[in-house]
Design an enzyme around this catalytic site. Structure first.
Site, PDB file in Angstrom:
ATOM      1  CG  ASP A  56      -5.837   0.344   5.806  1.00  0.00           C
ATOM      2  OD1 ASP A  56      -5.447   1.310   5.973  1.00  0.00           O
ATOM      3  OD2 ASP A  56      -7.250   0.966   5.934  1.00  0.00           O
ATOM      4  CE1 TYR A  84     -10.504   1.059  -1.577  1.00  0.00           C
ATOM      5  CE2 TYR A  84     -11.519   2.954  -2.751  1.00  0.00           C
ATOM      6  CZ  TYR A  84     -10.463   2.717  -1.590  1.00  0.00           C
ATOM      7  OH  TYR A  84      -9.426   3.180  -1.317  1.00  0.00           O
ATOM      8  NE  ARG A 189     -10.821   2.528   8.570  1.00  0.00           N
ATOM      9  CZ  ARG A 189      -9.843   2.990   9.313  1.00  0.00           C
ATOM     10  NH1 ARG A 189     -10.847   2.962  10.184  1.00  0.00           N
ATOM     11  NH2 ARG A 189      -8.992   3.543   9.233  1.00  0.00           N
TER      12      ARG A 189
END
Length: 321
Positions: A56, A84, A189
């Site tokens: 993203d 991540y 997210r």
């Protein structure tokens, strides 16, 4: 009678290179994966290039780019685990689950560091995630984000993903930074939102950096700025070989005759080959020519080894025949 205005001279077209290899790019925040690919492809003047899964614009970090023959193996990184480092802000939920969305609700944060650490443990292993509305998943041929932008919410089925590791890095409430290694299809997210829900205050993602894709890491990655500043002849030093995408596959080396047959797409009997290591049971194997001979140990492609046969799967066409 008027004279036609002279046409401006056209710029000579820059010839494209038949380039094969893998570039480990450290993508900056604010740039889409496709825009990053276009810039890198232009810098390398490459004929053919592709990326190995989108990152993203909000996120930075490792974006492996494939050139030429390496594009044949990009699916292997699409399926690989990802690592991540993420920062979430507790107490605030948004429409998108990240900092780009509008605030939906604000709540007080009453947890402490120990409570956050305990909440993280609930999400290790196999979990079920509801894909976010602001995602590219399609429903009736239309991406979910189009429904979301129109103010519509559609029902989504939960998807099973695996959180291999989830580690608390820093806790400066209301901000929490954690490291996660997860299977493909995991939405970080959504993970942040679910952790916030478990803590009773909600959360949204404010920063995300990808540090690993399969066995590839940021250690040898390069930024677009560094590529732009480098002289044309110096950029190739950042290219990894094609088989950098295949390092977890068992290796098979073929003699000259077996190489010739393999490159013509013929299936080979495993009993006739000299194989080091156990290739049976592996989904695929990487296949090389013998080190001594006209093909000099180069990568020939990948194959499946099953039922006593080595069956060519994808060939590297740049290998001489």
């Amino acid at each position: 009678m008027t004279n036609a205005s002279p046409t401006a001279p056209q710029r000579p077209r820059v010839p494209r290179r038949a380039l094969d290899g893998v570039l480990l790019l450290d993508k900056p925040v604010g740039l889409s994966s496709n825009d990053a690919l276009i810039r890198a492809k232009r810098l390398y003047q490459a004929k053919k290039a592709g990326h190995t899964g989108t990152l993203d614009p909000l996120a930075s970090g490792l974006l492996p780019l494939c050139f030429g023959e390496a594009t044949k193996f990009s699916q292997d990184l699409l399926d690989a685990d990802k690592t991540y480092e993420a920062t979430m802000r507790l107490g605030v939920t948004t429409t998108t689950g990240d900092a780009e969305g509008e605030v939906l609700r604000t709540r007080d944060v009453h947890c402490d560091d120990a409570g956050v650490a305990a909440a993280l443990t609930q999400f290790c292993g196999e979990i079920v995630q509801i894909p976010p509305m602001y995602s590219a998943l399609k429903r009736d041929g239309k991406p979910l984000y189009e429904y979301a932008r129109a103010g519509q919410t559609v029902e989504r089925e939960g998807r099973r993903v695996t959180i291999h590791a989830l580690e608390l890095i820093a806790c400066a409430l209301p901000d929490v930074t954690f490291r996660v290694t997860c299977s493909k299809g995991t939405y970080v997210r959504t993970l942040a939102e679910d952790i916030g829900a478990a803590l009773g205050c909600g959360a949204h993602l404010i920063a995300l950096r990808r540090t690993g894709v399969g066995v590839l890491t940021l250690e040898h990655a390069v930024t677009l700025d560094a590529l732009s500043d480098a002289a044309d002849g110096d950029r190739d030093r950042w290219l990894q070989p094609v088989d950098a995408l295949l390092s977890t596959f068992p290796a098979v080396h073929l003699d000259d005759e077996a190489t010739r047959r393999f490159l013509h797409g013929q299936r080979l009997r495993l009993a006739d080959l000299s194989i080091s290591g156990d290739v049976l049971g592996a989904p695929r194997v990487r296949v090389y020519a013998a080190y001594e001979g006209p093909h000099e140990g180069r990568l020939l492609g990948v194959a499946k080894a099953a039922d006593g046969v080595l069956a060519p799967d994808r060939l590297v066409v740049t290998a001489p025949t």
